[in-house]
Design an enzyme around this catalytic site. Structure first.
Site, short mmCIF file in Angstrom:
data_model
loop_
_atom_site.label_atom_id
_atom_site.label_comp_id
_atom_site.label_asym_id
_atom_site.label_seq_id
_atom_site.Cartn_x
_atom_site.Cartn_y
_atom_site.Cartn_z
N GLY A 13 31.05 33.20 34.93
CA GLY A 13 31.55 33.24 33.56
C GLY A 13 30.51 33.11 32.45
CG ASP A 72 37.78 45.64 44.94
OD1 ASP A 72 37.05 46.26 44.15
OD2 ASP A 72 37.66 45.69 46.18
CG ASP A 123 25.71 40.70 35.27
OD1 ASP A 123 24.74 41.44 35.52
OD2 ASP A 123 25.64 39.45 35.31
CD1 TRP A 153 26.20 37.62 31.61
CD2 TRP A 153 26.86 39.72 31.18
NE1 TRP A 153 25.15 38.47 31.88
CE2 TRP A 153 25.53 39.76 31.64
CE3 TRP A 153 27.49 40.91 30.87
CZ2 TRP A 153 24.81 40.95 31.77
CZ3 TRP A 153 26.78 42.11 31.00
CH2 TRP A 153 25.46 42.13 31.44
CE LYS A 159 23.88 42.71 38.24
NZ LYS A 159 23.22 41.45 37.93
CG ASP A 195 34.08 38.49 39.63
OD1 ASP A 195 32.98 38.65 39.07
OD2 ASP A 195 34.19 38.42 40.88
C1 LIG Z 1 25.84 38.74 39.14
S1 LIG Z 1 27.50 38.26 39.31
C2 LIG Z 1 28.04 38.23 37.63
C3 LIG Z 1 27.55 37.05 36.83
C4 LIG Z 1 28.27 36.94 35.50
N1 LIG Z 1 27.93 38.05 34.61
C5 LIG Z 1 27.93 35.65 34.79
O1 LIG Z 1 27.35 35.70 33.71
O2 LIG Z 1 28.30 34.59 35.28
C6 LIG Z 1 28.24 39.71 39.94
C7 LIG Z 1 29.73 39.63 40.07
O3 LIG Z 1 30.26 40.93 40.41
C8 LIG Z 1 31.48 40.70 41.10
N2 LIG Z 1 31.94 41.91 41.78
C9 LIG Z 1 31.30 42.58 42.77
N3 LIG Z 1 32.07 43.62 43.19
C10 LIG Z 1 33.19 43.62 42.42
C11 LIG Z 1 34.35 44.45 42.40
N4 LIG Z 1 34.50 45.49 43.25
N5 LIG Z 1 35.33 44.17 41.51
C12 LIG Z 1 35.19 43.12 40.67
N6 LIG Z 1 34.12 42.29 40.66
C13 LIG Z 1 33.12 42.53 41.52
C14 LIG Z 1 31.09 39.58 42.06
O4 LIG Z 1 32.24 38.94 42.55
C15 LIG Z 1 30.20 38.69 41.18
O5 LIG Z 1 30.93 37.63 40.64
#
Ligand SMILES: C[S@@+](CC[C@H](N)C(=O)[O-])C[C@H]1O[C@@H](n2cnc3c(N)ncnc32)[C@H](O)[C@@H]1O
Length: 239
Positions: free
Chosen positions: A90, A129, A153, A92, A193, A113
């Site tokens: 969380g 998802d 992200d 961002w 990203k 997420d």
């Molecule tokens: C690097 S983290 C994000 C960090 C976040 N921006 C923060 O500031 O805390 C990447 C996120 O992408 C999510 N993610 C990956 N594949 C996903 C999908 N298919 N649908 C939704 N979220 C996804 C992961 O669960 C993870 O929480």
């Protein structure tokens, strides 16, 4: 919520100065801890952004990346509607809420997420998802043609095999772009990203068709040894 007003560290001073004075912490290698996880722990303990995030009340060091992106591209303002894809835990979303001020401006921050995101005051949280057609339907309903900004992200769990990691992240970025093209209003922005690699130019040129301006940017908070980079599209041309 973050205790501080804005992201102090993103302004540079504290992190640069504090980092030099801090003593490097060493992690003893526990007999059953793998070398990789010892190195990860040691890096976390000595990372000035990790320490600063803890102090400022941000859930992740990633918060400073978005803050630095916004400092450079001036994307946010109070009252806008923003979707944050891949928002857990969380960081961002916290930055977006600080800038959009949903509770007083009438703006909206939607955090999405696949993993659970604990409540963030001022944000609407949805779990699912992005590849699952049913769940994003709810998200689409909330945002279709109404979002001023879409952030992604999203990242897949690292395999350590750089080509695989690149391709998995590109697949998420492409899906996020598809989502953004449905969700954004004309003139909207998209931040995504990626991990640099062979497929990056294709995404970049795809974005150039939909956005008036497209730039690559690596914020200072993004680790220099990581292939992570952000692509920022502004002036969405309309779907
Ligand atoms: C690097 S983290 C994000 C960090 C976040 N921006 C923060 O500031 O805390 C990447 C996120 O992408 C999510 N993610 C990956 N594949 C996903 C999908 N298919 N649908 C939704 N979220 C996804 C992961 O669960 C993870 O929480």
């Amino acid at each position: 919520m973050a205790r501080g007003q804005g992201t102090k560290s993103s302004r540079g001073s504290k992190i640069g100065d504090g980092g030099a004075r801090r003593q490097t912490e060493r992690v003893k290698t526990a007999r059953r801890r793998k070398i990789g996880s010892t190195q990860w722990l040691q890096r976390q303990l000595n990372d000035p952004y990790v320490q600063e995030a803890r102090k400022d009340g941000y859930r992740s060091r990633a918060a400073y990346k978005l803050s630095q992106i916004d400092e450079k591209f001036k994307l946010f303002k109070p009252g806008i509607k923003v979707v944050d894809l891949g928002a857990a835990p969380g960081g961002w979303t916290q930055i977006a809420v600080e800038k959009v001020l949903p509770e007083i401006s009438g703006g909206k921050v939607i955090a999405f997420d696949i993993n659970e995101i604990l409540p963030i005051k001022g944000a609407t949280i949805l779990q699912g998802d992005l590849f699952d057609t049913k769940v994003p339907e709810e998200l689409r309903h909330l945002t279709l043609g109404k979002a001023d900004g879409v952030l992604s992200d999203m990242a897949a769990a690292a395999t350590g095999h750089s080509k695989t990691d690149h391709l998995r992240t590109m697949a998420l970025a492409e899906e996020a772009l598809r989502f953004a093209c449905d969700a954004l209003i004309d003139g909207g922005f998209f931040v995504v990203k990626i991990l640099q690699g062979a497929d990056e130019p294709a995404l970049f040129s795809c974005m150039r068709k939909s956005f008036g301006k497209v730039k690559r940017y690596k914020p200072a908070a993004s680790r220099s040894d990581s292939k992570e980079i952000y692509i920022i599209g502004t002036q969405f041309k309309g779907s």
